[in-house]
Design a protein around this motif. Structure first.
Motif, PDB file in Angstrom:
ATOM      1  N   MET A  55      31.134  55.957 -25.012  1.00  0.00           N
ATOM      2  CA  MET A  55      32.231  56.263 -25.837  1.00  0.00           C
ATOM      3  C   MET A  55      33.609  56.706 -24.641  1.00  0.00           C
ATOM      4  N   LYS A  56      34.564  55.682 -24.992  1.00  0.00           N
ATOM      5  CA  LYS A  56      35.787  56.194 -24.122  1.00  0.00           C
ATOM      6  C   LYS A  56      36.829  57.479 -24.897  1.00  0.00           C
ATOM      7  N   TYR A  57      37.435  58.266 -24.202  1.00  0.00           N
ATOM      8  CA  TYR A  57      38.100  59.345 -24.654  1.00  0.00           C
ATOM      9  C   TYR A  57      39.721  59.234 -24.154  1.00  0.00           C
ATOM     10  N   ASP A  99      54.685  71.157 -25.739  1.00  0.00           N
ATOM     11  CA  ASP A  99      54.147  69.914 -26.042  1.00  0.00           C
ATOM     12  C   ASP A  99      52.781  69.640 -25.186  1.00  0.00           C
ATOM     13  N   ASP A 100      52.913  69.933 -23.775  1.00  0.00           N
ATOM     14  CA  ASP A 100      51.727  70.012 -22.997  1.00  0.00           C
ATOM     15  C   ASP A 100      50.491  71.020 -23.397  1.00  0.00           C
ATOM     16  N   ILE A 101      51.077  72.161 -23.848  1.00  0.00           N
ATOM     17  CA  ILE A 101      49.876  73.031 -24.359  1.00  0.00           C
ATOM     18  C   ILE A 101      49.121  72.606 -25.672  1.00  0.00           C
ATOM     19  N   LEU A 102      50.046  71.788 -26.411  1.00  0.00           N
ATOM     20  CA  LEU A 102      49.324  71.280 -27.434  1.00  0.00           C
ATOM     21  C   LEU A 102      48.254  70.240 -27.055  1.00  0.00           C
ATOM     22  N   SER A 103      48.757  69.222 -26.156  1.00  0.00           N
ATOM     23  CA  SER A 103      47.771  68.151 -25.739  1.00  0.00           C
ATOM     24  C   SER A 103      46.534  68.844 -24.995  1.00  0.00           C
ATOM     25  N   TYR A 104      46.793  69.940 -24.323  1.00  0.00           N
ATOM     26  CA  TYR A 104      45.756  70.630 -23.706  1.00  0.00           C
ATOM     27  C   TYR A 104      44.810  71.445 -24.746  1.00  0.00           C
ATOM     28  N   ALA A 105      45.455  71.788 -25.706  1.00  0.00           N
ATOM     29  CA  ALA A 105      44.397  72.351 -26.874  1.00  0.00           C
ATOM     30  C   ALA A 105      43.502  71.234 -27.450  1.00  0.00           C
ATOM     31  N   GLY A 106      44.133  70.273 -27.791  1.00  0.00           N
ATOM     32  CA  GLY A 106      43.077  68.828 -28.139  1.00  0.00           C
ATOM     33  C   GLY A 106      42.121  68.384 -27.310  1.00  0.00           C
ATOM     34  N   MET A 107      42.707  68.461 -25.785  1.00  0.00           N
ATOM     35  CA  MET A 107      41.843  67.900 -24.730  1.00  0.00           C
ATOM     36  C   MET A 107      40.442  68.747 -24.826  1.00  0.00           C
ATOM     37  N   LYS A 108      40.488  69.917 -25.077  1.00  0.00           N
ATOM     38  CA  LYS A 108      39.373  70.991 -24.786  1.00  0.00           C
ATOM     39  C   LYS A 108      38.258  70.752 -25.849  1.00  0.00           C
ATOM     40  N   TYR A 109      38.351  69.809 -26.705  1.00  0.00           N
ATOM     41  CA  TYR A 109      37.122  69.287 -27.449  1.00  0.00           C
ATOM     42  C   TYR A 109      36.825  67.879 -27.091  1.00  0.00           C
ATOM     43  N   LEU A 110      37.321  67.224 -26.032  1.00  0.00           N
ATOM     44  CA  LEU A 110      36.704  66.149 -25.602  1.00  0.00           C
ATOM     45  C   LEU A 110      35.932  66.361 -24.299  1.00  0.00           C
ATOM     46  N   HIS A 135      35.220  64.226 -21.952  1.00  0.00           N
ATOM     47  CA  HIS A 135      35.969  63.852 -20.658  1.00  0.00           C
ATOM     48  C   HIS A 135      37.095  63.036 -20.992  1.00  0.00           C
ATOM     49  N   VAL A 136      38.001  62.784 -20.182  1.00  0.00           N
ATOM     50  CA  VAL A 136      39.352  62.169 -20.746  1.00  0.00           C
ATOM     51  C   VAL A 136      39.424  60.544 -19.617  1.00  0.00           C
ATOM     52  N   ASP A 137      39.358  59.677 -20.385  1.00  0.00           N
ATOM     53  CA  ASP A 137      39.511  58.347 -19.696  1.00  0.00           C
ATOM     54  C   ASP A 137      40.760  57.664 -19.661  1.00  0.00           C
ATOM     55  N   TYR A 138      41.529  58.162 -20.688  1.00  0.00           N
ATOM     56  CA  TYR A 138      42.910  57.678 -20.682  1.00  0.00           C
ATOM     57  C   TYR A 138      44.079  58.788 -21.184  1.00  0.00           C
ATOM     58  N   VAL A 139      45.245  58.623 -20.450  1.00  0.00           N
ATOM     59  CA  VAL A 139      46.466  59.514 -21.236  1.00  0.00           C
ATOM     60  C   VAL A 139      47.330  58.571 -21.570  1.00  0.00           C
ATOM     61  N   ILE A 140      47.388  58.636 -22.983  1.00  0.00           N
ATOM     62  CA  ILE A 140      48.264  57.838 -23.827  1.00  0.00           C
ATOM     63  C   ILE A 140      49.633  58.571 -24.344  1.00  0.00           C
ATOM     64  N   ASP A 141      50.721  57.732 -24.235  1.00  0.00           N
ATOM     65  CA  ASP A 141      52.099  58.049 -24.047  1.00  0.00           C
ATOM     66  C   ASP A 141      52.074  58.493 -25.786  1.00  0.00           C
ATOM     67  N   ARG A 142      52.421  59.612 -26.211  1.00  0.00           N
ATOM     68  CA  ARG A 142      52.714  59.909 -27.782  1.00  0.00           C
ATOM     69  C   ARG A 142      53.750  59.026 -28.168  1.00  0.00           C
ATOM     70  N   GLU A 143      54.808  58.447 -27.497  1.00  0.00           N
ATOM     71  CA  GLU A 143      56.035  57.776 -28.067  1.00  0.00           C
ATOM     72  C   GLU A 143      55.639  56.244 -27.688  1.00  0.00           C
ATOM     73  N   SER A 144      54.680  55.921 -27.471  1.00  0.00           N
ATOM     74  CA  SER A 144      54.313  54.437 -27.426  1.00  0.00           C
ATOM     75  C   SER A 144      52.922  54.263 -27.820  1.00  0.00           C
ATOM     76  N   LEU A 145      52.458  54.908 -29.029  1.00  0.00           N
ATOM     77  CA  LEU A 145      51.276  54.723 -29.445  1.00  0.00           C
ATOM     78  C   LEU A 145      50.914  53.358 -29.903  1.00  0.00           C
ATOM     79  N   ASP A 146      51.940  52.708 -30.530  1.00  0.00           N
ATOM     80  CA  ASP A 146      51.628  51.409 -30.926  1.00  0.00           C
ATOM     81  C   ASP A 146      51.310  50.377 -29.940  1.00  0.00           C
ATOM     82  N   THR A 147      51.549  50.420 -28.576  1.00  0.00           N
ATOM     83  CA  THR A 147      51.315  49.472 -27.755  1.00  0.00           C
ATOM     84  C   THR A 147      50.270  49.790 -26.805  1.00  0.00           C
ATOM     85  N   PHE A 148      49.682  50.856 -27.171  1.00  0.00           N
ATOM     86  CA  PHE A 148      48.555  51.018 -26.110  1.00  0.00           C
ATOM     87  C   PHE A 148      47.525  50.050 -26.306  1.00  0.00           C
TER      88      PHE A 148
END
Length: 252
Positions: free
Chosen positions: A1-3, A16-27, A29-42
């Motif tokens: 599984m990729k995260y 904004d980074d603190i919010l992302s960090y808080a979510g990341m703590k439940y993963l 590992h991290v395979d991709y850093v995804i731009d919040r403002e370009s979700l549709d083109t990921f």
């Protein structure tokens, strides 16, 4: 599984980074850093599903909703803004946006306003609160006995320096200067951790930033959040300044 972790790449707000960090703590590992403002083109390299936690504030580029089909979302602690960017309003939550949310429901909402947006569209939702409230304390953080002021008005900072002495006051901002925006996520993670440790070691934090106040609650640090949403902001700030000083006199 990729995260993947969803990050507002060009943010000017450390919150904004603190919010992302808080979510990341439940993963795991991290395979991709995804731009919040370009979700549709990921699109991942191998065209595989990437599991993400979608928490925090969404969205400036509302026409980029719903997200890419390669994103496998867990939507919790999310906030959909009332700000009417580009005249879109809440329309991006209808049609395809509504279908996407229903498909991935129940939706964990950071606040009652977001939950009401979901309920009005017959989307299953619940009030989850903000994931920054789940941050864990760091080990080996020494207490500094300092009062940390985060983006507070000068009138309050000046009064506190006179009251307590400048050596006990540390001023800080969540504003990211232009030259530091868009940095690698690993660098930003380190910055977030250093900031959170600063808050954890403080005697008291006073702030106008919600995503300073909520992490402080999680870290067990006394915190005062000064509201700045009033129409009569100057009067509110002046009254809050007096209230804060009186509270500090009692606290110390």
């Amino acid at each position: 599984m990729k995260y993947g972790v969803i990050v507002y790449i060009q943010t000017d707000n450390i919150g904004d980074d603190i919010l992302s960090y808080a979510g990341m703590k439940y993963l795991p590992h991290v395979d991709y850093v995804i731009d919040r403002e370009s979700l549709d083109t990921f699109c991942p390299k191998q065209k595989e599903y990437v599991s993400v936690i979608m928490n925090g504030w969404f969205l400036f580029n509302k026409f980029n909703w719903p997200p890419s089909p390669y994103i496998n979302p867990k939507i919790i602690g999310i906030h959909f803004s009332n700000n009417n960017f580009r005249g879109i309003g809440d329309e991006y939550l209808d049609g395809l946006g509504q279908e996407y949310l229903k498909k991935n429901s129940p939706i964990g909402c950071r606040d009652t306003g977001t939950m009401e947006k979901m309920m009005s569209r017959n989307i299953s939702a619940y009030l989850s609160g903000c994931l920054t409230l789940t941050l864990s304390k760091f080990k080996n953080v020494e207490n500094t006995d300092k009062y940390v002021l985060v983006d507070v008005p000068d009138i309050l900072a000046d009064k506190m320096q006179k009251e307590l002495g400048p050596q006990r006051i540390e001023r800080f901002s969540h504003f990211v200067i232009p030259s530091e925006r868009g940095a690698e996520w690993s660098i930003r993670c380190e910055r977030v951790e250093n900031i959170l440790k600063k808050y954890q070691g403080a005697r008291l934090v006073i702030t106008t930033r919600l995503h300073c106040a909520l992490p402080c609650l999680a870290l067990g640090t006394p915190v005062i959040l000064i509201e700045e949403t009033s129409k009569d902001y100057k009067k509110v700030i002046f009254q809050n300044t007096l209230d804060v000083i009186l509270w500090i006199r009692f606290y110390i």
